[in-house]
Scaffold this motif. Structure first.
Motif, short mmCIF file in Angstrom:
data_model
loop_
_atom_site.label_atom_id
_atom_site.label_comp_id
_atom_site.label_asym_id
_atom_site.label_seq_id
_atom_site.Cartn_x
_atom_site.Cartn_y
_atom_site.Cartn_z
N GLY A 180 -19.25 30.86 -7.06
CA GLY A 180 -20.08 29.77 -6.59
C GLY A 180 -21.46 29.70 -7.21
O GLY A 180 -22.29 28.89 -6.79
N ARG A 181 -21.73 30.55 -8.18
CA ARG A 181 -23.06 30.59 -8.81
C ARG A 181 -23.05 29.76 -10.09
O ARG A 181 -22.06 29.17 -10.46
CB ARG A 181 -23.43 32.04 -9.15
CG ARG A 181 -23.36 33.04 -8.02
CD ARG A 181 -24.36 32.78 -6.91
NE ARG A 181 -25.71 33.06 -7.29
CZ ARG A 181 -26.36 34.17 -6.98
NH1 ARG A 181 -25.78 35.10 -6.29
NH2 ARG A 181 -27.60 34.33 -7.37
N SER A 182 -24.16 29.77 -10.78
CA SER A 182 -24.29 29.13 -12.07
C SER A 182 -24.75 30.17 -13.08
O SER A 182 -25.67 30.95 -12.79
CB SER A 182 -25.31 27.99 -11.99
OG SER A 182 -25.43 27.35 -13.23
N VAL A 183 -24.11 30.21 -14.23
CA VAL A 183 -24.46 31.15 -15.29
C VAL A 183 -25.04 30.35 -16.45
O VAL A 183 -24.44 29.38 -16.92
CB VAL A 183 -23.23 31.95 -15.75
CG1 VAL A 183 -23.56 32.80 -16.97
CG2 VAL A 183 -22.70 32.82 -14.61
N ASN A 184 -26.22 30.76 -16.91
CA ASN A 184 -26.90 30.11 -18.02
C ASN A 184 -26.59 30.87 -19.30
O ASN A 184 -26.73 32.09 -19.36
CB ASN A 184 -28.41 30.11 -17.75
CG ASN A 184 -29.18 29.52 -18.90
OD1 ASN A 184 -29.56 30.24 -19.81
ND2 ASN A 184 -29.40 28.23 -18.85
#
Length: 159
Positions: free
Chosen positions: A100-104
């Motif tokens: 559910g996170r965002s990876v840059n």
């Protein structure tokens, strides 16, 4: 949720992360997940030397990061988790840390066997596979700085 930034960047702690991301996001600490650095005290000191006095860095391996992820994510202050490669971030995804996170993705530069995805993102077939796995658990995007437009790194972009 103090881990404001989850980033893959070969350069780890450097000017763009510290000034470009750290200042606007008001980051207090950096968690660097890297097996080699986790066991090298002198290299840790070298990497941490770029930090301001009020900032801190912790260097851990994948297993420790996965085991302590809840603690790292609930730490007082605001932080960033950095890996130098897609394989390390994939290992965290496979352990359920990124759900559910965002990876840059940023700062993966041209090298033999890599193809250009963006000016600052070049990927090998293995790295593309890693990002596909990460993408099953987390949003994967590229953005050079918080003020730059976000570019989704999905199946259509990875080919």
């Amino acid at each position: 949720m103090p881990l404001e930034l989850l980033r893959i960047d070969e350069r780890l702690i450097h000017g763009q992360v510290l000034v470009g991301w750290g200042s606007p996001l008001d980051l207090d600490f950096y968690i660097v997940v890297d097996e080699a650095l986790a066991s090298s005290e002198w290299e840790q000191e070298l990497w941490a030397s770029a930090l301001a006095d009020e900032e801190s860095a912790e260097f851990v391996g994948v297993d420790e990061a996965a085991r302590r992820f809840g603690e790292l994510d609930s730490r007082e202050g605001r932080g960033a988790l950095l890996t130098r490669d897609t394989a390390t971030m994939r290992a965290l995804a496979e352990r359920g840390c990124l759900d559910g996170r965002s990876v840059n993705v940023g700062g993966l530069y041209a090298a033999k066997g890599r193809k250009r995805i963006l000016d600052y993102v070049h990927l090998s077939p293995e790295e593309i596979g890693d990002l596909r796995v990460i993408g099953e658990r987390a949003a994967v995007c590229a953005r050079s700085l918080p003020t730059a437009p976000e570019v989704r790194i999905d199946a259509s972009r990875l080919g």
